[in-house]
Design an enzyme around this catalytic site. Structure first.
Site, short mmCIF file in Angstrom:
data_model
loop_
_atom_site.label_atom_id
_atom_site.label_comp_id
_atom_site.label_asym_id
_atom_site.label_seq_id
_atom_site.Cartn_x
_atom_site.Cartn_y
_atom_site.Cartn_z
N PRO A 91 0.82 -1.21 0.00
CA PRO A 91 0.00 0.00 0.00
C PRO A 91 0.85 1.26 0.00
CG PRO A 91 -0.64 -1.47 1.80
CD PRO A 91 0.60 -2.03 1.19
N GLU A 118 0.93 -7.45 7.82
CA GLU A 118 1.18 -6.01 7.71
C GLU A 118 2.29 -5.72 6.71
OE1 GLU A 118 -1.84 -5.19 9.71
OE2 GLU A 118 -0.55 -3.51 9.22
N ARG A 160 0.13 -8.22 -21.59
CA ARG A 160 -0.62 -7.84 -22.79
C ARG A 160 0.20 -6.92 -23.70
NH1 ARG A 160 -2.91 -2.83 -22.67
NH2 ARG A 160 -4.63 -3.37 -24.08
C1 JDH Z 1 -2.20 0.27 11.41
N1 JDH Z 1 -2.13 0.31 9.95
C2 JDH Z 1 -0.74 0.46 9.51
C3 JDH Z 1 -0.66 0.48 8.01
N2 JDH Z 1 -1.25 -0.76 7.49
C4 JDH Z 1 -1.17 -0.68 6.03
C5 JDH Z 1 -1.40 -2.05 5.43
C6 JDH Z 1 -0.33 -2.93 5.33
C7 JDH Z 1 -0.52 -4.21 4.75
C8 JDH Z 1 -1.77 -4.58 4.31
C9 JDH Z 1 -2.01 -5.93 3.73
N3 JDH Z 1 -0.96 -6.25 2.76
C10 JDH Z 1 0.07 -7.10 3.02
C11 JDH Z 1 0.85 -7.15 1.87
C12 JDH Z 1 0.27 -6.31 0.89
C13 JDH Z 1 0.60 -5.95 -0.41
C14 JDH Z 1 -0.17 -5.04 -1.10
C15 JDH Z 1 -1.29 -4.47 -0.48
C16 JDH Z 1 -2.07 -3.42 -1.16
N4 JDH Z 1 -3.14 -2.85 -0.61
N5 JDH Z 1 -3.62 -1.90 -1.44
C17 JDH Z 1 -2.87 -1.85 -2.54
N6 JDH Z 1 -3.07 -0.99 -3.60
C18 JDH Z 1 -1.88 -2.81 -2.41
C19 JDH Z 1 -0.91 -3.04 -3.45
N7 JDH Z 1 -0.21 -3.15 -4.36
C20 JDH Z 1 -1.66 -4.84 0.82
C21 JDH Z 1 -0.87 -5.75 1.50
C22 JDH Z 1 -2.84 -3.71 4.41
C23 JDH Z 1 -2.63 -2.43 4.98
C24 JDH Z 1 -2.63 -0.94 7.92
C25 JDH Z 1 -2.72 -0.93 9.39
#
Ligand code: JDH
Length: 245
Positions: A91, A118, A160
């Site tokens: 994220p 996380e 693609r």
């Molecule tokens: C207290 N807070 C502290 C910050 N965290 C932030 C956080 C950290 C990990 C995750 C879950 N996660 C684990 C690996 C992983 C890879 C990609 C993505 C992803 N999400 N959205 C996109 N566009 C993505 C892409 N590309 C999510 C992922 C969700 C949220 C939340 C809680």
């Protein structure tokens, strides 16, 4: 192009073997190998995560497991050969764009690290960056549960663009964003459907008028939905007719 994906949910990547991408794999245009991260655990519980230093919610993925996995998957890069690019969806990543899709399409090999929980211990990314290019990327401003969905999106956007993957290469050349605008509305038969007719100009055979109409609809849609794209266009991108819209 060779693609490797490391994940604790290999089944999430099954869609890569369907439809257009599946045909590209069968045709040998791309190879896709999906690796289960737990292969590189050594404990009975196959633990891949642990509590975060400094406290906070959730768990963080352990560096030891990821380090061994990437060492094994990337392997020894023959001298004189470029190492693969490691792409880590997160994220907190740099926004993934069509321009990046084109950059990645020029690579011979991509390795994707799918985080969960996380995220992955930062030292994994920092260590990997000492021996291969590493991109931490995000596919959008919304929160997913892991990196697998992002990998599906990125691989599709990149594959693609590879020669021979799309039946009609012109489709990729006329992509949304390729001219900086969103594409306008599209229509097909029947001529009238539920009382809605196809715009007359599209059936006129007047290719100049059709191109103008399509450009106008693209400009209108971009202005309404993505004014940021319009603002980012170079001044020379809009001609007099565009400005008159
Ligand atoms: C207290 N807070 C502290 C910050 N965290 C932030 C956080 C950290 C990990 C995750 C879950 N996660 C684990 C690996 C992983 C890879 C990609 C993505 C992803 N999400 N959205 C996109 N566009 C993505 C892409 N590309 C999510 C992922 C969700 C949220 C939340 C809680």
């Amino acid at each position: 192009m060779r693609i490797d994906v490391v994940t604790i949910f290999p089944g999430y990547l099954a869609p890569l073997r369907e439809a257009l991408l599946g045909r590209a794999i069968d045709a040998g245009l791309i190879s896709v190998a999906v690796h289960d991260l737990r292969t590189w655990t050594h404990d009975v519980h196959q633990a891949v995560d642990d509590a975060p230093y400094g406290g906070g919610p959730g768990m963080v993925m352990r560096p030891q497991v990821w380090g061994e996995a990437l060492d094994a998957v990337v392997g020894d890069v023959p001298s004189g050969e470029a190492p693969p690019r490691l792409i880590v969806p997160t994220p907190a990543g740099r926004p993934f764009t069509q321009a990046m899709a084109h950059e990645y399409a020029a690579e011979s090999r991509l390795v994707f690290a799918c985080g969960r929980y996380e995220g992955i211990d930062q030292r994994v990314i920092d260590d990997a960056a000492t021996w291969m290019p590493v991109d931490e990327v995000s596919i959008g401003d919304y929160v997913l549960v892991g990196g697998e969905v992002a990998v599906l999106a990125i691989v599709e956007a990149v594959a693609r663009l590879l020669p021979g993957v799309l039946g009609n290469p012109a489709s990729a050349e006329q992509d949304s964003f390729s001219d900086g605008l969103l594409e306008g509305p599209a229509y097909t038969r029947p001529e009238t459907w539920r009382g809605r007719a196809v715009p007359d100009v599209l059936r006129s055979g007047n290719h100049g008028a059709i191109a103008r109409w399509r450009r106008d609809r693209a400009l209108e849609r971009t202005a309404a939905r993505r004014p940021d794209l319009l603002a980012a266009l170079p001044p020379t991108a809009l001609d007099r007719a565009d400005r008159a819209l």
